[in-house]
Design a protein around this motif. Structure first.
Motif, short mmCIF file in Angstrom:
data_model
loop_
_atom_site.label_atom_id
_atom_site.label_comp_id
_atom_site.label_asym_id
_atom_site.label_seq_id
_atom_site.Cartn_x
_atom_site.Cartn_y
_atom_site.Cartn_z
N TYR A 179 -70.81 -72.63 -12.96
CA TYR A 179 -69.47 -72.33 -13.48
C TYR A 179 -69.37 -72.82 -14.92
N ARG A 180 -69.09 -71.89 -15.81
CA ARG A 180 -68.89 -72.26 -17.21
C ARG A 180 -67.62 -71.61 -17.70
N LEU A 218 -64.85 -76.62 -12.01
CA LEU A 218 -65.80 -77.06 -13.03
C LEU A 218 -67.12 -77.59 -12.47
N THR A 249 -77.10 -75.16 -18.80
CA THR A 249 -77.55 -74.41 -17.63
C THR A 249 -76.38 -74.13 -16.68
N GLY A 258 -75.04 -79.02 -14.89
CA GLY A 258 -74.87 -80.45 -15.19
C GLY A 258 -73.81 -81.13 -14.34
N LEU A 259 -72.63 -80.53 -14.26
CA LEU A 259 -71.54 -81.19 -13.52
C LEU A 259 -71.74 -81.09 -12.01
N ALA A 260 -72.44 -80.04 -11.56
CA ALA A 260 -72.75 -79.95 -10.13
C ALA A 260 -73.65 -81.12 -9.74
N PHE A 289 -63.58 -87.52 -18.35
CA PHE A 289 -64.32 -87.46 -17.09
C PHE A 289 -64.45 -88.88 -16.58
N1 ADP Z 1 -66.23 -82.43 -22.26
C1 ADP Z 1 -65.97 -81.14 -22.04
N2 ADP Z 1 -65.05 -80.47 -22.77
C2 ADP Z 1 -64.79 -79.17 -22.55
N3 ADP Z 1 -65.42 -78.40 -21.62
C3 ADP Z 1 -66.36 -79.00 -20.87
C4 ADP Z 1 -66.70 -80.39 -21.04
N4 ADP Z 1 -67.66 -80.69 -20.14
C5 ADP Z 1 -67.93 -79.55 -19.46
N5 ADP Z 1 -67.16 -78.53 -19.90
C6 ADP Z 1 -67.15 -77.15 -19.38
O1 ADP Z 1 -67.70 -77.18 -18.08
C7 ADP Z 1 -68.79 -76.25 -17.98
C8 ADP Z 1 -69.82 -76.80 -17.01
O2 ADP Z 1 -70.45 -77.97 -17.50
P1 ADP Z 1 -71.94 -78.28 -17.07
O3 ADP Z 1 -72.00 -78.17 -15.58
O4 ADP Z 1 -72.36 -79.55 -17.70
O5 ADP Z 1 -72.76 -77.05 -17.63
P2 ADP Z 1 -73.32 -76.74 -19.10
O6 ADP Z 1 -72.99 -77.90 -20.00
O7 ADP Z 1 -74.77 -76.60 -18.89
O8 ADP Z 1 -72.68 -75.45 -19.50
C9 ADP Z 1 -69.30 -76.10 -19.39
O9 ADP Z 1 -69.94 -74.86 -19.58
C10 ADP Z 1 -68.03 -76.21 -20.20
O10 ADP Z 1 -67.40 -74.95 -20.23
#
Ligand code: ADP
Ligand code: MG
Length: 348
Positions: free
Chosen positions: A296-297, A291, A309, A312-314, A339
């Motif tokens: 990675y989405r 994740l 984009t 965010g999590l990276a 999280f």
């Molecule tokens: N709270 C959450 N519940 C479910 N899936 C999530 C959540 N947060 C993140 N994700 C999954 O993780 C992926 C990566 O998140 P992020 O890096 O923030 O990218 P973005 O939000 O721009 O797609 C998201 O596309 C989504 O599929």
């Protein structure tokens, strides 16, 4: 220098290394080489032991009187493949000419190169999609839609959306590169996490309200100060709460819960734990380990539709690393996701 001397030198080397003597047999080798290539090293013909054309060719070149030669050499143990750079050079042993071969592990370097190439390919792909749309609409506005005010408005608003997407992407890329370049510098500011969270929540209230959700903050009063970079930590919780709102269920509550841990076993000190919990559809466990990878989405289409984009999590991961903290993600599909950010407390 005789074989004994060479043995002493090879034993002091950390790299796998061995000597091919004038009879083309491997007569001297060190322990790392024997671990890698097995007991066959002792006295075997080098071609029978090494068996890969590139390294054989490099050794042949040196035997034939050519200069030092290099070649890549692959070994595998279990599922893992290691790519070595083999260097072969002439060495005189006991009055005869031999070839000294040493192996340097280049796996990580090659992987880093591959990651860079993948990253550039991903960025180009992400930018090309909105750009193609913009170019297409510019053409349409010049041609078919030229005198159609209603169509023009519609197209302009799509163009605005696509331009905003590119803008967000560039902004996230810049912030990722800034965070990465600062990752080794320890943050110095001191801050009150409760205050920071209240201000993040306030700025996200409109977004959350659009989804009919509300944010609940617990445990955020009278917290001990932590040392950290305020702007970066704001970004961490903005990204996490934004995700909770975007991927959480409509009309539900997003909870931000803070607790002080007297001692966290993995950080080995006192810590603040901040959980961002949503009650959305959750995340299938197979996705959890990946994740925080860039781009990675789970659902490409859905993330894009929500203006994501994929970075965010990276960004979150890098910032938490810089603060020597931990990011933990857990989820029950169908119930929601949690999280957790763990940050070491100042003074420890
Ligand atoms: N709270 C959450 N519940 C479910 N899936 C999530 C959540 N947060 C993140 N994700 C999954 O993780 C992926 C990566 O998140 P992020 O890096 O923030 O990218 P973005 O939000 O721009 O797609 C998201 O596309 C989504 O599929
Ligand atoms: Mg996001």
């Amino acid at each position: 220098m005789d074989n004994n001397d060479i043995q002493i030198v090879l034993d002091a080397l950390q790299l796998p290394a061995f000597l091919v003597d004038h009879e083309e047999r491997i007569t001297v080798s060190n322990a790392p080489a024997r671990r890698l290539l097995g007991g066959a090293l002792r006295g075997g013909h080098y071609a029978a032991v090494l068996r890969q054309p590139q390294i054989l060719e490099a050794i042949e070149t040196v035997i034939a009187g050519g200069g030092p030669a290099r070649a890549s050499f692959a070994t595998s143990s279990g599922a893992r493949e290691t790519i070595w750079m083999a260097s072969a050079a002439a060495l005189s042993a006991g009055g005869r000419q031999g070839v000294l071969v040493s192996l340097e592990d280049t796996t990580e370097m090659l992987e880093a190169g591959q990651m860079r190439r993948d990253f550039v390919a991903n960025v180009s792909h992400e930018l090309r999609t909105p750009l193609t749309a913009l170019i297409g609409f510019i053409d349409t506005l010049r041609g078919a839609a030229r005198d159609d005010a209603a169509a023009r408005d519609r197209f302009l608003s799509i163009m605005e959306r696509e331009a905003n997407r590119m803008n967000r992407l560039v902004k996230d890329l810049l912030s990722l590169s800034r965070v990465e370049s600062e990752e080794r510098m320890r943050p110095t500011g001191r801050l009150d996490m409760g205050e920071l969270l209240r201000s993040v929540i306030q700025s996200l209230t409109p977004l959350v309200g659009d989804h009919g959700q509300r944010i609940e903050l617990t445990g955020a009063d009278d917290l001990p100060a932590i040392s950290g970079d305020g702007d970066q930590l704001r970004q961490v919780f903005t990204n996490l709460i934004e995700n909770a709102a975007k991927y959480g269920a409509r009309d539900e509550t997003v909870t931000v819960a803070v607790q002080v841990l007297a001692r966290d076993p993995s950080l080995r000190c006192a810590a603040l734990q901040i959980d961002v919990v949503d009650r959305g559809e959750g995340i299938d466990p197979i996705h959890l380990p990946r994740l925080t990878e860039r781009f990675y989405r789970i659902d490409d289409h859905r993330s894009r539709e929500k203006g994501g984009t994929g970075l965010g999590l990276a960004i979150v991961k890098h910032i938490v690393n810089r603060h020597r903290g931990r990011l933990r993600i857990s989820s029950t599909p169908g119930e929601g996701s949690r999280f957790s950010v763990l940050l070491p407390l100042a003074g420890d």
